[in-house]
Enzyme design. Sequence first.
Site, PDB file in Angstrom:
ATOM      1  N   GLU A   1       9.624   9.363 -16.561  1.00 15.55           N
ATOM      2  CA  GLU A   1       8.216   9.726 -16.805  1.00 15.55           C
ATOM      3  C   GLU A   1       7.772   9.328 -18.207  1.00 15.55           C
ATOM      4  O   GLU A   1       6.646   8.854 -18.412  1.00 15.55           O
ATOM      5  CB  GLU A   1       8.029  11.238 -16.613  1.00 15.55           C
ATOM      6  CG  GLU A   1       8.244  11.686 -15.168  1.00 15.55           C
ATOM      7  CD  GLU A   1       8.324  13.199 -15.078  1.00 15.55           C
ATOM      8  OE1 GLU A   1       7.282  13.828 -14.901  1.00 15.55           O
ATOM      9  OE2 GLU A   1       9.435  13.759 -15.199  1.00 15.55           O
TER      10      GLU A   1
ATOM     11  N   LYS B   1      15.463  22.557  -9.908  1.00  9.80           N
ATOM     12  CA  LYS B   1      14.836  21.319 -10.364  1.00  9.80           C
ATOM     13  C   LYS B   1      15.794  20.343 -11.020  1.00  9.80           C
ATOM     14  O   LYS B   1      16.699  20.710 -11.755  1.00  9.80           O
ATOM     15  CB  LYS B   1      13.727  21.646 -11.364  1.00  9.80           C
ATOM     16  CG  LYS B   1      12.550  22.321 -10.728  1.00  9.80           C
ATOM     17  CD  LYS B   1      11.711  21.347  -9.968  1.00  9.80           C
ATOM     18  CE  LYS B   1      10.403  21.170 -10.705  1.00  9.80           C
ATOM     19  NZ  LYS B   1       9.581  20.158 -10.087  1.00  9.80           N
TER      20      LYS B   1
ATOM     21  N   HIS C   1       0.830  -1.218   0.000  1.00 12.29           N
ATOM     22  CA  HIS C   1       0.000   0.000   0.000  1.00 12.29           C
ATOM     23  C   HIS C   1       0.864   1.267   0.000  1.00 12.29           C
ATOM     24  O   HIS C   1       0.413   2.317   0.441  1.00 12.29           O
ATOM     25  CB  HIS C   1      -0.951   0.043   1.202  1.00 12.29           C
ATOM     26  CG  HIS C   1      -1.660  -1.253   1.467  1.00 12.29           C
ATOM     27  ND1 HIS C   1      -2.910  -1.539   0.967  1.00 12.29           N
ATOM     28  CD2 HIS C   1      -1.264  -2.357   2.150  1.00 12.29           C
ATOM     29  CE1 HIS C   1      -3.274  -2.759   1.348  1.00 12.29           C
ATOM     30  NE2 HIS C   1      -2.285  -3.287   2.059  1.00 12.29           N
TER      31      HIS C   1
ATOM     32  N   SER D   1      14.576  22.727 -15.081  1.00 12.95           N
ATOM     33  CA  SER D   1      13.400  23.518 -15.393  1.00 12.95           C
ATOM     34  C   SER D   1      13.853  24.861 -15.942  1.00 12.95           C
ATOM     35  O   SER D   1      14.892  25.387 -15.550  1.00 12.95           O
ATOM     36  CB  SER D   1      12.573  23.727 -14.122  1.00 12.95           C
ATOM     37  OG  SER D   1      11.780  24.887 -14.248  1.00 12.95           O
TER      38      SER D   1
END
Length: 459
Positions: free
Chosen positions: A291, A284, A157, A278
């Site tokens: 992704e 960043k 979980h 970024s």
Amino acid sequence: SGQAMWGGRFSAKPAELMQAINVSIGFDKRLAPQDLAGSRAHAAMLRKQGVITSADEQQIQGGLQAIEAEMAAGTFPYRDEFEDIHMNVEARLRELIGPVAGRLHTARSRNDQVAVDFRLWVRDACDRTIAQLRALQQALILKAEAHAETLMPGFTHLQPAQPVTFGHHLMAYVEMFGRDAGRFSDARRRMNESPLGAAALAGSPFPIDRDATARALGFDRPTANSLDSVSDRDFALEALAAATLAGIHLSRLAEEIVIWMTPQFGFIKLTDAFTTGSSIMPQKKNPDAAELVRAKVGRLLGSFTQLAVVMKGLPLAYSKDMQEDKVPTFDAFDALELSLAAMAGMVADMEPVSARMAAAAGAGYSTATDLADWLVRTLDMPFRDAHHVTGAAVKRAEQLNCDLSDLPLKELQALSQGITAEVYDVLTPRASAGSRKSYGGAAPDQVRAQVARWKDMLK
Ligand code: ARG
């Protein structure tokens, strides 16, 4: 005027529209190598069987070789007017060697031609994918071997469950990608039959030798039903299903990389090779490659779905609908190839932040099961009672804002008299992971055994 009633809002004439919807050379030019291989095998067989003369065959083979050279040099004229790769090759052959080119298509149809070309392409794609899956497994195995002892929380979980090791976690994916490779080999074995000689749909009246062309093209045998040969694409669907499953596994690992990369987890670091910055936020470091791998599975399942819907309900034998088999298949394997390469790169690149992982491995009362097991083993308590006592210990630790291993002995003894100081030995994450010595368990020796088994299998 002679314009159709509906012509007003169309800029193209019907004939041009027909070409526009019909033309496939833009994408099926990728079948050129397979098309040439099929034609070579077919011509050689026709000559052996006495259907064409040696002189004819020589001219045809010479012309096909010249075409291959033109393709390699980038000078081959791919022309929309000739619709697809098969007719482009034949038209060019005629330009190069004259009317004898027309003899190549004896005892053949574009229907068995495209079936053989596409099978060869999908078979190659399966082979390339298997090799890439093996390379990804190798990268995972190396990393796992280096981190057979690196503690990491195991989750259920996404909540801390029991301590494991980073190596054990990575080896889970080695199993998944191993099954994926197995699915591609299974699919390959089933698809490795030659449809060449099925001709349009019914077979050929010429004395063709289908075993010979099958052998020449690396197939195990010819297909046994001419209608089936030209009308099924289950081999491509099976490969796309295998691709989708591999994509699902890739996307799960990609998701974990994304999670591990967050400052909140901080479990791993990726170098600049697989991250981007970024344009506005200077701090960043984004896991874009992970992704994108996570997202690519959408294309894979989309491709499977696309082809499945094209095929369902098609009457036997060939229908032009089946020309729509190529784009989704090419797109899926392009996406999978890129994903597997990027994932192998990321796995090799990533380094665990061992201190953070070890701290997290012991957090969240992750050794509660070990306490319960100790009560069972040492005090002969029934597991359900041990579970209850341990639950109370976790509650007490929560009240005192400490870990289980920091609970004073008298606190533990208040819950169960027989508890001794030895209990603390099992409450560390290292002891916990190390104790899971059952086959396939998280203990470092088990992880190393699996690393050795896989290294041996991949030799
Ligand atoms: N370009 C076609 C395809 O990909 C080749 C087969 C055409 N056959 C036919 N009877 N029109 O399916």
